[in-house]
Write a protein that holds these residues in place. Structure first.
Motif, mmCIF file in Angstrom:
data_model
loop_
_atom_site.group_PDB
_atom_site.id
_atom_site.type_symbol
_atom_site.label_atom_id
_atom_site.label_comp_id
_atom_site.label_asym_id
_atom_site.label_seq_id
_atom_site.Cartn_x
_atom_site.Cartn_y
_atom_site.Cartn_z
ATOM 1 N N ILE A 57 0.834 -1.199 0.000
ATOM 2 C CA ILE A 57 0.000 0.000 0.000
ATOM 3 C C ILE A 57 0.873 1.256 0.000
ATOM 4 O O ILE A 57 0.581 2.240 -0.695
ATOM 5 N N SER A 58 1.939 1.236 0.794
ATOM 6 C CA SER A 58 2.821 2.405 0.859
ATOM 7 C C SER A 58 3.511 2.676 -0.478
ATOM 8 O O SER A 58 3.926 3.808 -0.747
ATOM 9 N N ASN A 59 3.602 1.645 -1.316
ATOM 10 C CA ASN A 59 4.229 1.807 -2.629
ATOM 11 C C ASN A 59 3.196 1.807 -3.758
ATOM 12 O O ASN A 59 3.552 1.560 -4.925
ATOM 13 N N ASP A 60 1.925 2.057 -3.374
ATOM 14 C CA ASP A 60 0.827 2.146 -4.357
ATOM 15 C C ASP A 60 0.739 0.906 -5.238
ATOM 16 O O ASP A 60 0.505 0.985 -6.447
ATOM 17 N N ARG A 61 0.901 -0.260 -4.608
ATOM 18 C CA ARG A 61 0.775 -1.516 -5.341
ATOM 19 C C ARG A 61 -0.503 -2.224 -4.892
ATOM 20 O O ARG A 61 -0.885 -2.147 -3.723
ATOM 21 N N PRO A 62 -1.194 -2.906 -5.772
ATOM 22 C CA PRO A 62 -2.489 -3.526 -5.421
ATOM 23 C C PRO A 62 -2.316 -4.763 -4.546
ATOM 24 O O PRO A 62 -1.273 -5.429 -4.566
ATOM 25 N N CYS A 63 -3.356 -5.051 -3.749
ATOM 26 C CA CYS A 63 -3.425 -6.283 -2.954
ATOM 27 C C CYS A 63 -4.747 -6.979 -3.295
ATOM 28 O O CYS A 63 -5.788 -6.656 -2.730
ATOM 29 N N LEU A 64 -4.714 -7.880 -4.200
ATOM 30 C CA LEU A 64 -5.908 -8.585 -4.629
ATOM 31 C C LEU A 64 -6.083 -9.876 -3.842
ATOM 32 O O LEU A 64 -5.105 -10.523 -3.476
ATOM 33 N N THR A 65 -7.334 -10.240 -3.588
ATOM 34 C CA THR A 65 -7.635 -11.523 -2.949
ATOM 35 C C THR A 65 -8.650 -12.259 -3.801
ATOM 36 O O THR A 65 -9.786 -11.800 -3.959
ATOM 37 N N ILE A 66 -8.239 -13.372 -4.373
ATOM 38 C CA ILE A 66 -9.137 -14.247 -5.123
ATOM 39 C C ILE A 66 -9.239 -15.537 -4.323
ATOM 40 O O ILE A 66 -8.371 -16.402 -4.390
ATOM 41 N N ASN A 67 -10.281 -15.631 -3.526
ATOM 42 C CA ASN A 67 -10.413 -16.719 -2.556
ATOM 43 C C ASN A 67 -10.891 -17.992 -3.268
ATOM 44 O O ASN A 67 -12.061 -18.129 -3.608
ATOM 45 N N LYS A 68 -9.972 -18.915 -3.464
ATOM 46 C CA LYS A 68 -10.304 -20.192 -4.091
ATOM 47 C C LYS A 68 -10.577 -21.289 -3.060
ATOM 48 O O LYS A 68 -10.942 -22.398 -3.429
ATOM 49 N N THR A 69 -10.376 -20.947 -1.803
ATOM 50 C CA THR A 69 -10.564 -21.937 -0.735
ATOM 51 C C THR A 69 -12.031 -22.096 -0.361
ATOM 52 O O THR A 69 -12.521 -23.203 -0.159
ATOM 53 N N MET A 70 -12.748 -20.983 -0.275
ATOM 54 C CA MET A 70 -14.117 -21.009 0.213
ATOM 55 C C MET A 70 -15.029 -21.909 -0.621
ATOM 56 O O MET A 70 -15.873 -22.632 -0.068
ATOM 57 N N GLN A 71 -14.888 -21.884 -1.940
ATOM 58 C CA GLN A 71 -15.789 -22.673 -2.773
ATOM 59 C C GLN A 71 -15.644 -24.168 -2.494
ATOM 60 O O GLN A 71 -16.634 -24.908 -2.494
ATOM 61 N N HIS A 72 -14.430 -24.610 -2.218
ATOM 62 C CA HIS A 72 -14.220 -26.026 -1.905
ATOM 63 C C HIS A 72 -14.739 -26.352 -0.505
ATOM 64 O O HIS A 72 -15.302 -27.431 -0.271
ATOM 65 N N ASN A 73 -14.533 -25.437 0.426
ATOM 66 C CA ASN A 73 -15.062 -25.638 1.774
ATOM 67 C C ASN A 73 -16.589 -25.714 1.758
ATOM 68 O O ASN A 73 -17.189 -26.536 2.463
ATOM 69 N N LEU A 74 -17.215 -24.852 0.961
ATOM 70 C CA LEU A 74 -18.673 -24.839 0.902
ATOM 71 C C LEU A 74 -19.233 -26.127 0.316
ATOM 72 O O LEU A 74 -20.331 -26.561 0.679
ATOM 73 N N GLN A 75 -18.487 -26.760 -0.574
ATOM 74 C CA GLN A 75 -18.929 -28.042 -1.108
ATOM 75 C C GLN A 75 -19.037 -29.080 0.008
ATOM 76 O O GLN A 75 -20.002 -29.845 0.076
ATOM 77 N N ILE A 76 -18.045 -29.087 0.877
ATOM 78 C CA ILE A 76 -18.046 -30.035 1.999
ATOM 79 C C ILE A 76 -19.130 -29.658 3.006
ATOM 80 O O ILE A 76 -19.853 -30.519 3.509
ATOM 81 N N ILE A 77 -19.244 -28.354 3.303
ATOM 82 C CA ILE A 77 -20.228 -27.891 4.282
ATOM 83 C C ILE A 77 -21.648 -28.200 3.803
ATOM 84 O O ILE A 77 -22.480 -28.703 4.564
#
Length: 216
Positions: A57-77
């Motif tokens: 953030i201090s260097n004006d660079r992006p921090c993206l989050t593409i959560n690929k874990t939740m979809q697999h967890n939801l299948q089990i849940i």
């Protein structure tokens, strides 16, 4: 100074708590990390280390989050929610009968109904999938403030980290545990209003209070 019987009980409990705490310390760090990672998004950025976020953030660079874990967890849940755990009573033994088993079965269904047990089971399941373990508990409680009648209830445990079980258990479900702890966190002012005789329990004179999680 010799300890009273009550103080000896508390001291024994405290020693056992310290044993549990030391045994599970690393697992509890991983629990929080896993739970946050599974529930990460672009707002909380739980899948990024704090120092990395600050640097980017201090260097004006992006921090993206593409959560690929939740979809697999939801299948089990979701699969678990469709195949919920349940209690089945079977007549076993010379004196058992099908009719008696059916009566007990209806008692169990009544307990689950008044406890909204489906949501209790679902909460524990989600913690199990996201972070590794979950709990619920079975308690008795009065039907109302004006009644002496009690019912059996299945209760949700909001945070599995408030539970400690005997580290020397051998069975997967912990049925052979010799002791356990269930902590309930609440604001100090509420605690003091409920238990005015113990409002100074957090002081340095409290038995076993050495600045750890035994009393917070």
């Amino acid at each position: 100074y010799s300890l009273t019987e009550d103080e000896e009980i508390v001291l024994e409990a405290y020693k056992r708590f310290r044993y549990c705490e030391e045994w599970e310390s690393r697992a509890r760090v991983n629990f929080e990390y896993d739970y946050k990672f599974a529930n990460a998004d672009s707002v909380n950025m739980y899948q990024w280390d704090n120092w990395v976020v600050g640097d980017r953030i201090s260097n004006d660079r992006p921090c993206l989050t593409i959560n690929k874990t939740m979809q697999h967890n939801l299948q089990i849940i979701n699969d678990g929610k469709q195949n919920k755990p349940g209690v089945n009573i079977r007549p076993v033994g010379d004196t058992a009968s099908y009719e008696a088993a059916q009566i007990f079965q209806e008692c169990v269904r009544h307990i689950e109904y008044i406890s909204d047990a489906e949501n209790v089971y679902d909460s524990a399941l989600e913690f199990c999938v996201h972070a590794g373990w979950g709990y619920w508990r079975i308690v008795t409680d009065y039907v109302s403030d004006k009644s002496f009648d009690q019912e059996i209830y299945i209760k949700r445990i909001k945070d599995p980290r408030n539970v400690y079980l005997d580290p020397d258990i051998n069975e997967v479900d912990g049925e052979d545990a010799n002791y356990g702890f269930i902590f309930v966190d609440e604001p100090r002012d509420i605690f003091e209003s409920k238990y005015p005789d113990f409002k100074d329990i957090g002081g340095s004179a409290a038995l076993g209070n050495t600045g750890d999680n035994w009393i917070t």
